[in-house]
Design a protein around this motif. Structure first.
Motif, PDB file in Angstrom:
ATOM      1  N   PRO A  43      42.974 -77.524  -9.540  1.00 27.95           N
ATOM      2  CA  PRO A  43      42.018 -76.449  -9.223  1.00 27.95           C
ATOM      3  C   PRO A  43      40.589 -76.991  -9.172  1.00 27.95           C
ATOM      4  O   PRO A  43      40.201 -77.788 -10.025  1.00 27.95           O
ATOM      5  CB  PRO A  43      42.167 -75.467 -10.397  1.00 27.95           C
TER       6      PRO A  43
ATOM      7  N   LYS B 296      46.789 -79.915  -5.918  1.00 29.36           N
ATOM      8  CA  LYS B 296      47.183 -78.937  -6.944  1.00 29.36           C
ATOM      9  C   LYS B 296      46.141 -78.837  -8.047  1.00 29.36           C
ATOM     10  O   LYS B 296      46.221 -77.967  -8.909  1.00 29.36           O
ATOM     11  CB  LYS B 296      48.570 -79.243  -7.490  1.00 29.36           C
TER      12      LYS B 296
ATOM     13  N   ASN C  97      42.545 -73.123  -5.992  1.00 31.80           N
ATOM     14  CA  ASN C  97      44.006 -73.187  -5.871  1.00 31.80           C
ATOM     15  C   ASN C  97      44.642 -72.062  -5.051  1.00 31.80           C
ATOM     16  O   ASN C  97      45.864 -71.923  -5.018  1.00 31.80           O
ATOM     17  CB  ASN C  97      44.659 -73.180  -7.274  1.00 31.80           C
TER      18      ASN C  97
END
Ligand SMILES: Nc1nc2c(ncn2[C@@H]2O[C@H](COP(=O)(O)OP(=O)(O)OP(=O)(O)O)[C@@H](O)[C@H]2O)c(=O)[nH]1
Ligand SMILES: [Mg+2]
Length: 295
Positions: free
Chosen positions: A143, A141, A120
């Motif tokens: 991770p 978005k 991220n």
């Protein structure tokens, strides 16, 4: 366009080291250590015009279009930035392959730079900002979204080309297998001129980043810091970045085990993939590190 060859070999990296990679961040809560006061918000304006020097850590107003806090390197001129932009705009870009644990190492005669960082941190988004025409680059978005090492070529003729690699992130949401892949890639990458370590401006440093710096220095690989998501930064002044660089330099020397060689650049490039701040600066840095422009 030069040929990129890939040899097939199983991942044999030491799993203990690899698991360190993915275990890093879960142990440490993500917390900004920077305060968001009115005065600190001024930094956002300052850094747009500032280039910061080692001897004087205060940002100074300047007409230079620099987004880098640098020590001992000349700022790119407007001509340099225009040249870098033109090179990226006018070059062919291509997806040069990917690596999964089953097929490392990747070998190339073309100079390459890698984008590393925690999950991220904004690695894929930064690659996308550098080469927007590459539709296969997918920021997310979530991770740990990038699971392989992806290679992207940029160039227009032999000798005027480079390869950039988007690595899986380490830390939260990553896996031991990805850690292993990163290590194996770094250990074996041919012609790797620079590893950009990306740090989210809102979080800055985590222990895992420092360990990566040590590791790179152990391998004798040059590294440089890039701060990402500057549009969301709560950083009030460049001092934390410079302090960070100082601490990382120490970690690098520790990793290098006293070797006299220096494996880092005293320079932090401040970027935002959203506003495109610092992107031309980064382009120039990549070209410079790949030997396509002179220092
Ligand atoms: N506002 C803002 N958001 C950004 C920026 N760069 C990345 N992001 C967002 O941050 C999230 C993570 O971005 P990625 O580029 O996928 O991060 P990564 O480092 O590739 O992550 P992994 O693949 O998991 O290792 C995405 O939602 C992006 O849209 C930026 O400069 N500004
Ligand atoms: Mg990614």
């Amino acid at each position: 366009m030069g040929m990129i060859t890939r040899t097939i070999k199983r991942c044999t990296c030491h799993s203990r080291t690899a698991s360190r990679f993915h275990a890093f961040s879960t142990a440490f809560p993500v917390r900004s250590r920077l305060s968001d006061t009115a005065s600190t918000r001024k930094y956002s304006q300052n850094v747009k015009n500032a280039s910061c020097n080692a001897g004087n850590h205060r940002p100074k107003k300047s007409s230079k279009p620099s987004h880098a806090l640098r020590i001992g390197y000349r700022s790119p001129t407007l001509n340099d930035l225009a040249l870098a932009k033109r090179f990226f705009d006018e070059s062919q870009t291509y997806h040069a392959g990917s690596l999964s644990p089953a097929n490392v190492p990747f070998d190339t005669t073309i100079p390459q730079v890698a984008f590393a960082g925690r999950t991220n941190a904004g690695k894929s988004a930064l690659l996308k900002a550098l080469i927007p025409t590459m539709e296969t680059i997918r920021p997310s978005k979530k991770p740990g979204f990038t699971r392989k090492v992806y290679f992207y070529g940029v160039g227009n003729r032999p000798g005027r080309e480079l390869v950039m690699s988007d690595l899986p992130g380490y830390g939260y949401g990553s896996t031991t297998e990805q850690g292993c892949l990163i290590l194996e890639y770094l250990r074996s990458a041919a012609n790797l001129k620079m590893v950009y370590i990306l740090l989210d401006s809102r979080v800055l440093e985590m222990p895992s980043d420092k360990q990566v710096v040590e590791l790179l220095s152990t391998y004798g690989i040059a590294w440089q810091l890039v701060s990402t998501k500057f549009d969301r930064a709560r950083v009030g002044n460049p001092q934390p970045l410079l302090d960070l660089l100082m601490r990382f330099s120490k970690a690098s020397r520790k990793g290098a085990m006293g070797a006299s060689d220096r494996y880092y650049k005293d320079e932090v490039i401040v970027t935002s993939s959203k506003t495109m701040a610092g992107i031309d600066e980064l382009k120039w840095s990549i070209m410079r590190n790949c030997g396509l422009v002179s220092e």
